[in-house]
Write a protein that holds these residues in place. Structure first.
Motif, PDB file in Angstrom:
ATOM      1  N   THR A 279       0.953  -1.152  -0.021  1.00 40.45           N
ATOM      2  CA  THR A 279       0.006  -0.078  -0.081  1.00 40.45           C
ATOM      3  C   THR A 279       0.632   1.413  -0.043  1.00 40.45           C
ATOM      4  N   GLU A 280       1.818   1.239   0.899  1.00 42.40           N
ATOM      5  CA  GLU A 280       2.914   2.321   0.747  1.00 42.40           C
ATOM      6  C   GLU A 280       3.455   2.587  -0.335  1.00 42.40           C
ATOM      7  N   THR A 281       3.631   1.498  -1.303  1.00 41.80           N
ATOM      8  CA  THR A 281       4.347   1.769  -2.651  1.00 41.80           C
ATOM      9  C   THR A 281       3.494   2.406  -3.586  1.00 41.80           C
ATOM     10  N   LEU A 282       2.083   2.618  -3.189  1.00 41.34           N
ATOM     11  CA  LEU A 282       1.038   3.119  -3.838  1.00 41.34           C
ATOM     12  C   LEU A 282       1.058   4.859  -4.010  1.00 41.34           C
ATOM     13  N   LEU A 283       1.969   4.924  -2.682  1.00 38.68           N
ATOM     14  CA  LEU A 283       1.924   6.456  -2.565  1.00 38.68           C
ATOM     15  C   LEU A 283       3.495   6.741  -3.166  1.00 38.68           C
ATOM     16  N   ASP A 284       3.550   8.275  -3.364  1.00 39.49           N
ATOM     17  CA  ASP A 284       4.932   8.722  -3.774  1.00 39.49           C
ATOM     18  C   ASP A 284       6.053   8.673  -2.509  1.00 39.49           C
ATOM     19  N   GLN A 285       7.151   8.517  -2.843  1.00 39.88           N
ATOM     20  CA  GLN A 285       8.099   8.240  -1.731  1.00 39.88           C
ATOM     21  C   GLN A 285       8.021   9.220  -0.407  1.00 39.88           C
ATOM     22  N   TYR A 290       7.480   4.215   6.114  1.00 39.50           N
ATOM     23  CA  TYR A 290       8.160   3.453   6.503  1.00 39.50           C
ATOM     24  C   TYR A 290       9.029   2.928   5.358  1.00 39.50           C
ATOM     25  N   SER A 291      10.429   3.040   5.508  1.00 45.58           N
ATOM     26  CA  SER A 291      11.395   2.908   4.713  1.00 45.58           C
ATOM     27  C   SER A 291      11.644   1.173   4.018  1.00 45.58           C
ATOM     28  N   GLU A 292      12.149   1.156   2.982  1.00 43.81           N
ATOM     29  CA  GLU A 292      12.473  -0.497   2.795  1.00 43.81           C
ATOM     30  C   GLU A 292      13.447  -0.818   3.823  1.00 43.81           C
ATOM     31  N   LYS A 293      14.066  -0.198   4.210  1.00 45.95           N
ATOM     32  CA  LYS A 293      15.249  -0.836   5.292  1.00 45.95           C
ATOM     33  C   LYS A 293      14.321  -1.366   6.557  1.00 45.95           C
ATOM     34  N   TYR A 294      13.297  -0.486   7.002  1.00 45.62           N
ATOM     35  CA  TYR A 294      12.641  -0.898   8.122  1.00 45.62           C
ATOM     36  C   TYR A 294      11.674  -2.317   7.632  1.00 45.62           C
ATOM     37  N   TRP A 295      11.251  -2.343   6.586  1.00 46.48           N
ATOM     38  CA  TRP A 295      10.509  -3.434   6.346  1.00 46.48           C
ATOM     39  C   TRP A 295      11.386  -4.796   6.170  1.00 46.48           C
ATOM     40  N   ASP A 296      12.686  -4.502   5.795  1.00 46.12           N
ATOM     41  CA  ASP A 296      13.620  -5.504   5.662  1.00 46.12           C
ATOM     42  C   ASP A 296      14.037  -5.867   6.922  1.00 46.12           C
ATOM     43  N   SER A 297      14.134  -5.137   8.026  1.00 46.15           N
ATOM     44  CA  SER A 297      14.631  -5.486   9.358  1.00 46.15           C
ATOM     45  C   SER A 297      13.509  -6.211   9.967  1.00 46.15           C
ATOM     46  N   ARG A 298      12.320  -6.325   9.836  1.00 44.56           N
ATOM     47  CA  ARG A 298      11.048  -6.903  10.552  1.00 44.56           C
ATOM     48  C   ARG A 298      11.289  -8.334  10.319  1.00 44.56           C
ATOM     49  N   VAL A 299      10.688  -9.133  11.436  1.00 43.05           N
ATOM     50  CA  VAL A 299      10.659 -10.444  11.513  1.00 43.05           C
ATOM     51  C   VAL A 299       9.260 -10.788  10.707  1.00 43.05           C
ATOM     52  N   ASN A 424      -0.208  -9.257  -3.182  1.00 39.91           N
ATOM     53  CA  ASN A 424       0.950  -7.995  -3.160  1.00 39.91           C
ATOM     54  C   ASN A 424       1.604  -8.286  -1.928  1.00 39.91           C
ATOM     55  N   SER A 425       1.910  -9.895  -1.440  1.00 37.67           N
ATOM     56  CA  SER A 425       2.394  -9.948   0.001  1.00 37.67           C
ATOM     57  C   SER A 425       3.676  -9.554  -0.011  1.00 37.67           C
ATOM     58  N   TYR A 426       4.183  -8.929   1.033  1.00 43.74           N
ATOM     59  CA  TYR A 426       5.659  -8.628   1.005  1.00 43.74           C
ATOM     60  C   TYR A 426       6.670  -9.951   1.295  1.00 43.74           C
ATOM     61  N   LYS A 427       7.550 -10.179   0.421  1.00 38.20           N
ATOM     62  CA  LYS A 427       8.350 -11.383   0.289  1.00 38.20           C
ATOM     63  C   LYS A 427       7.538 -12.667   0.436  1.00 38.20           C
TER      64      LYS A 427
END
Length: 489
Positions: A279-285, A290-299, A424-427
């Motif tokens: 959903t956030e990728t549907l928004l302009d940056q 939440y950044s890509e770094k944030y999402w990548d750091s989540r469990v 559109n599931s993350y990973k």
């Protein structure tokens, strides 16, 4: 004041929110990218067989009751529930399985027969789990994750130590038999994390299991989807399928409209029940919280390799739900969370709904659903899918002492790539973000956008977390926040 509200996605959380918001008098339209509603709880029909494509466990019936009661309804107004007996079976080897009964007294007797003294220990453990359930499911999870103070109550203050120990550590203090330990650790897998990373307080899942039992809507979990759709339609909600959201348009830091299949549709407020990251990728940056770094750091909770299988005969020596723990439980967990890879020897789950629901398969036949938990983001190929199907079906034949491979009419798979393309599931995760200590309540992504006014989120990546009952609660929480915003204006 009546507002126009756009909801993205039609999973359980989005549908729950649609009902609450329509009840409050708003004009609600739900947009679903796929050709049928239900999100991950869609239904597959093929050659006379019917499968629930996603959730298949009906736990915490009181949460469903509470949802429908909010509208002056009961679950019985929409669907019939069957309590499963046994609730499920756990296979450890040939002629080595433990059937979990539909009541605590028999479960205690089963434990006692395996480990002397464990029946009484289990009784005490479940009593504590019930106390946690009463605190968590009847109170804490109905708080919106806005402030850490939401977790501070006289009841939680008495249990603070349980937030800093783990399920695995506590269970091992009380029980010695490795098979009983695995059965007690199993329910927290629904939370998307290893038992060794899940706070002890989450033992309330054991009460959900042993105390409340395992149920099945008479013709499958899609009964719940139909029920929520019926309720939503009664309340005036509009559903639009085959409606892919391409963009969320923001003006003056306020969500104003969505682009659906090339058409711009204005709205007073936008609520997304779709994948939060997507959903956030549907928004302009600049509008993303939440950044890509944030999402990548989540469990993240696992992805899954699923097979929907039609058999031309009845399957023997099996229960409605069956867990196959005949290989190393902890090595498979490492292959998901610690060193992500395809497991050499996978645990797996099998579900045979046609044992309970005669409409799930043609007469004399059986519908089977097989699931292997996998690390999110893992490589997914047709060759790997076929290799792993052969692995589990060989073991299934051995453990249940029957031949079934030659009785397969068809099998249809669904894996990481499909979770990405369909949802559109993350990973390609299957269950959302894990409920670890550092990803609980106010530490999860927020229901309300931190950067864009009139943009909200609901579902398994936000509060309260993974699972169908939490999804219903998430829909209620976000609708309460939205109504509060409108009342304060």
């Amino acid at each position: 004041m009546k507002k126009t509200i756009t909801i993205i996605g039609s999973g359980f959380a989005a549908m729950a929110a649609s009902c609450y918001l329509a009840k409050s008098g708003h004009e609600v339209t739900v947009y679903e990218k796929n050709d049928s509603i239900g999100g991950r709880a869609r239904q597959l029909k093929r050659d006379g067989f019917t499968f629930d494509m996603g959730p298949s466990w009906y736990w915490m019936p009181d949460v469903f009751d509470r949802f429908f009661a909010d509208f002056g309804k009961t679950t019985a107004d929409y669907y019939e529930l069957v309590k499963l007996s046994p609730a499920y079976s756990v296979y450890f080897g040939v002629n080595e399985f433990i059937a979990i009964a539909d009541n605590l007294a028999e479960i205690e007797a089963t434990f006692e027969a395996i480990e002397k003294g464990s029946g009484a220990v289990l009784n005490n453990f479940i009593s504590e789990a019930k106390s946690n359930y009463d605190i968590a499911i009847k109170d804490l999870v109905y708080r919106p994750g806005v402030s850490p103070l939401e977790l501070v109550t006289p009841e939680t203050a008495m249990k603070v130590g349980q937030f800093f120990s783990t399920i695995s550590r506590d269970v091992r203090k009380k029980f010695k038999n490795e098979r009983l330990i695995q059965i007690l650790e199993f329910p927290v897998l629904f939370l998307g994390a290893k038992p060794s990373d899940t706070p002890s307080f989450y033992s309330f899942m054991n009460y959900a299991d042993f105390g409340l039992g395992t149920w099945h809507p008479k013709t499958g979990m899609f009964d719940v989807v139909r029920a929520m759709e019926s309720l939503a339609l009664e309340l005036g909600v509009t559903f639009k399928t085959n409606s892919n959201i391409e963009k969320i348009l923001v003006e003056n830091k306020t969500a104003k409209s969505i682009v659906v299949n090339g058409e711009t549709i204005a709205s007073d407020l936008i609520l997304s029940g779709a994948d939060y990251h997507h959903t956030e990728t549907l928004l302009d940056q600049e509008h993303r919280a939440y950044s890509e770094k944030y999402w990548d750091s989540r469990v993240f909770a696992p992805s899954s390799l699923l097979f929907y299988v039609g058999f031309n005969k009845k399957i023997e020596n099996i229960s409605h739900h069956a867990l196959f723990f005949d290989v190393d439980f902890y090595q498979h967990a490492k292959d998901i969370y610690d060193e992500p890879q395809w497991p050499k020897e996978p645990l797996f789950y099998a579900n045979f709904p046609s044992l309970t629901d005669k409409t799930a398969a043609p007469e004399g036949m059986e519908s089977g659903f097989f699931l292997i938990p996998l690390a999110p983001g893992i490589q997914d190929t047709s060759v790997l899918r076929e290799e792993y199907f052969n692995k589990i079906i060989d073991r299934f034949e051995t453990l249940t002492q029957q031949s079934v491979k030659n009785n397969i009419l068809f099998k249809q798979s669904f894996c990481k790539n499909d979770f990405v393309s369909a949802y559109n599931s993350y990973k390609g995760n299957a269950y959302g973000m894990a409920n670890t200590l550092l990803q609980t309540a106010f530490l999860r992504p927020k229901l309300k956008s931190k950067k864009v006014k009139n943009l909200y989120f609901t579902g398994q990546l936000t509060v309260p977390g993974p699972g169908v009952p939490p999804a219903l609660i998430s829909g209620k929480l976000v609708s309460d926040l939205i109504n509060k915003q409108f009342s304060d204006q």
